[in-house]
Design a protein around this motif. Structure first.
Motif, PDB file in Angstrom:
ATOM      1  N   ARG A 300       0.832  -1.205   0.000  1.00 48.48           N
ATOM      2  CA  ARG A 300       0.000   0.000   0.000  1.00 48.48           C
ATOM      3  C   ARG A 300       0.866   1.253   0.000  1.00 48.48           C
ATOM      4  N   ALA A 301       1.920   1.251   0.817  1.00 46.96           N
ATOM      5  CA  ALA A 301       2.809   2.408   0.892  1.00 46.96           C
ATOM      6  C   ALA A 301       3.561   2.628  -0.420  1.00 46.96           C
ATOM      7  N   LEU A 302       3.830   1.533  -1.137  1.00 51.94           N
ATOM      8  CA  LEU A 302       4.530   1.616  -2.427  1.00 51.94           C
ATOM      9  C   LEU A 302       3.579   1.902  -3.580  1.00 51.94           C
ATOM     10  N   ASP A 303       2.267   1.968  -3.282  1.00 56.55           N
ATOM     11  CA  ASP A 303       1.231   2.254  -4.275  1.00 56.55           C
ATOM     12  C   ASP A 303       1.206   1.196  -5.374  1.00 56.55           C
ATOM     13  N   LEU A 304       1.251  -0.071  -4.962  1.00 56.44           N
ATOM     14  CA  LEU A 304       1.169  -1.197  -5.893  1.00 56.44           C
ATOM     15  C   LEU A 304      -0.196  -1.863  -5.755  1.00 56.44           C
ATOM     16  N   ASP A 305      -0.529  -2.714  -6.714  1.00 57.67           N
ATOM     17  CA  ASP A 305      -1.842  -3.362  -6.745  1.00 57.67           C
ATOM     18  C   ASP A 305      -1.949  -4.428  -5.659  1.00 57.67           C
ATOM     19  N   LEU A 306      -2.939  -4.292  -4.783  1.00 59.99           N
ATOM     20  CA  LEU A 306      -3.067  -5.168  -3.629  1.00 59.99           C
ATOM     21  C   LEU A 306      -3.449  -6.597  -4.010  1.00 59.99           C
ATOM     22  N   GLU A 307      -4.381  -6.747  -4.941  1.00 59.64           N
ATOM     23  CA  GLU A 307      -4.810  -8.091  -5.328  1.00 59.64           C
ATOM     24  C   GLU A 307      -3.671  -8.882  -5.981  1.00 59.64           C
ATOM     25  N   SER A 308      -2.911  -8.206  -6.837  1.00 57.07           N
ATOM     26  CA  SER A 308      -1.765  -8.873  -7.464  1.00 57.07           C
ATOM     27  C   SER A 308      -0.734  -9.260  -6.416  1.00 57.07           C
ATOM     28  N   ALA A 309      -0.540  -8.390  -5.442  1.00 58.67           N
ATOM     29  CA  ALA A 309       0.404  -8.676  -4.367  1.00 58.67           C
ATOM     30  C   ALA A 309      -0.047  -9.881  -3.553  1.00 58.67           C
ATOM     31  N   ALA A 310      -1.342  -9.968  -3.275  1.00 62.06           N
ATOM     32  CA  ALA A 310      -1.861 -11.114  -2.523  1.00 62.06           C
ATOM     33  C   ALA A 310      -1.643 -12.409  -3.285  1.00 62.06           C
ATOM     34  N   ARG A 311      -1.845 -12.378  -4.591  1.00 61.36           N
ATOM     35  CA  ARG A 311      -1.588 -13.571  -5.402  1.00 61.36           C
ATOM     36  C   ARG A 311      -0.110 -13.933  -5.362  1.00 61.36           C
ATOM     37  N   GLY A 312       0.766 -12.932  -5.365  1.00 60.56           N
ATOM     38  CA  GLY A 312       2.192 -13.198  -5.265  1.00 60.56           C
ATOM     39  C   GLY A 312       2.553 -13.900  -3.972  1.00 60.56           C
ATOM     40  N   MET A 313       1.937 -13.484  -2.876  1.00 61.83           N
ATOM     41  CA  MET A 313       2.224 -14.118  -1.581  1.00 61.83           C
ATOM     42  C   MET A 313       1.799 -15.580  -1.550  1.00 61.83           C
ATOM     43  N   SER A 314       0.772 -15.919  -2.312  1.00 61.09           N
ATOM     44  CA  SER A 314       0.296 -17.308  -2.321  1.00 61.09           C
ATOM     45  C   SER A 314       1.305 -18.265  -2.943  1.00 61.09           C
TER      46      SER A 314
END
Length: 454
Positions: A300-314
């Motif tokens: 969020r602080a880096l202003d990146l897409d949250l949903e894509s980030a969540a998929r990356g964590m998976s």
């Protein structure tokens, strides 16, 4: 096992090295490429060798050999140097290594996320790197346990085409975190937790808090300070309250599912629309759920897409030695959490293991080793952890003199531990956790090799 230091191709002129470190050039100015602190790892004749000096070693004694394979060296003043071999002389080569890394970080010019905390910093670092990759950016990150006065500079020196670096920072003495922050120049700084850890070197919990929060003093300009809500500091909070709240979490087998409410940032200090983001990760338990919230706060602080980030964590697999599930031939589940231990981390691991055992309708067994570097309060912390373990577990095997001071313990020997555990059942969950020097990964290997049979 120590993590190998990554190689780099960072290039400097010796004039730049002297300028960055406040050193004095002795010999001709030339270009060097690749900074190296291990004489055995020099790969090119243009390398710059940094002669580090520690309590039990002095790399200056290798200089006669280094002169034949490297381009130049960074040495401490007064060192004996082979004739004609160019060197930059400094007062302290460890500090100079950090100064050179800071110079390279400025020249590289990307964004840096710095992460510290009494627990959870490695998992948060791994989750954050996976999230940033998921959002489509090239990211560099601390490898293994390279989070100290040597590992952090060498991590930064390896940066080249990456857009963001995620840098883990550890400490065992006052002032180390501030120094590492000064070297890295973070745009985003994160404190995952303040709890009892390394109090032998830092003094007490208040000193741990001061040390961890000193990272916030090194954030650049309009950068963002992020902390777990329990820390009570920072611009952005995550966890039980704040801009990234953990709404709930559950485990599905060896997968954790966390739900986070994330406030959109409209302008500084004003939260707008709130979205619910689900993160499914193969890391286990409440700690993983909270750490995934930290990663979302960073994204969020880096202003990146949250949903894509969540998929990356998976896509992230468990880190070896950090709550890593390992199945035996018999079917029992071993939780390898042998990398390190603090009271808070042991208690969190016990809670997660108990939940897994209940889901499997099996027993929970624990092998718990000494927790080191806790100073004068060590006995009471060992008593508390042992008491908690005996309430949660069906059987506890304690290993080491500190755990032994609180009750029965066995010798730190694989055969002795396996005998004390007794025969396993297919539905059993066995948590193995202790400080690094206890080397309880040998117990994990013994359980896997034996197939879970005593």
């Amino acid at each position: 096992m120590a993590t190998p230091i990554p190689q780099n191709q960072a290039a400097f002129t010796l004039h730049e090295v002297a300028e960055a470190t406040g050193g004095t050039l002795r010999g001709e100015n030339r270009e060097v490429e690749g900074v190296c602190t291990d004489s055995r790892a020099i790969t090119g004749t243009d390398a710059l060798f940094v002669a580090l000096r520690g309590e039990h070693f002095d790399a200056h004694r290798f200089l006669p050999d280094i002169a034949n394979v490297a381009g130049a060296a960074l040495v401490e003043r007064g060192a004996s140097v082979p004739a004609g071999f160019p060197v930059v002389e400094v007062d302290d080569t460890t500090r100079a290594l950090g100064d050179l890394a800071a110079f390279h970080r400025e020249r590289w010019g990307g964004r840096v996320v710095a992460i510290t905390g009494s627990a959870g910093k490695t998992s948060t670092k791994e989750l954050t790197a996976a999230a940033i990759r998921g959002a489509g950016l090239d990211v560099g990150a601390t490898q293994g346990n390279l989070n100290n006065q040597i590992g952090v500079p060498m991590t930064l020196l390896a940066l080249d085409e990456e857009e963001i670096a995620v840098v883990e920072m550890g400490t065992s003495a006052p002032g180390e975190i501030r120094r590492l922050g000064e070297i890295a120049g973070p745009d985003v700084a994160v404190v995952t937790l303040v709890a009892v850890a390394h109090t032998e070197g830092l003094g007490n919990l208040a000193a741990v808090r001061r040390e961890k929060l000193s990272l916030f003093d090194t954030v650049r300009g309009s950068g963002v300070r992020i902390a777990d809500a329990s820390v009570g500091a920072g611009d952005v909070r995550y966890g039980d309250a704040g801009e990234v709240r953990l709404l709930g979490w559950s485990m599905l087998g060896i997968q954790t599912i966390a739900r986070h409410a994330v406030s959109s940032l409209v302008s500084a200090g004003h939260a707008g629309e709130t979205r619910e983001i689900e993160v499914r990760t193969r890391l286990l338990g409440e700690a993983a759920a909270r750490n995934s919230g930290a990663a979302l706060a960073i994204v969020r602080a880096l202003d990146l897409d949250l949903e894509s980030a969540a998929r990356g964590m998976s896509q992230l697999s468990p880190v070896s030695g950090r709550m890593c599930p390992r199945g035996t031939a018999l079917g029992a589940l071993v939780l390898d959490d042998t990398y390190n231990a603090s009271p808070h981390a042991v208690e969190m691991a016990l809670e997660t293991a108990r939940r897994l055992a209940d889901d499997r309708e099996g027993r929970l067994l624990a092998v718990l080793g000494d927790m080191l570097e806790l100073g004068a309060e060590s006995p009471q912390h060992h008593r508390r952890v042992r008491s908690r373990a005996e309430r949660l577990c069906d059987h506890v095997v304690c290993v080491g003199p500190l755990m032994g001071a609180t009750g029965d313990a066995v010798e730190n020997d694989v055969a002795a531990v396996l005998k004390a555990l007794g025969p396993l059942e297919p539905s059993d969950v066995i948590l193995v956790k202790g400080s690094r020097s206890m080397r309880l990964e040998r117990v994990v290997d013994g359980l896997l090799q034996s197939g879970g049979r005593a």
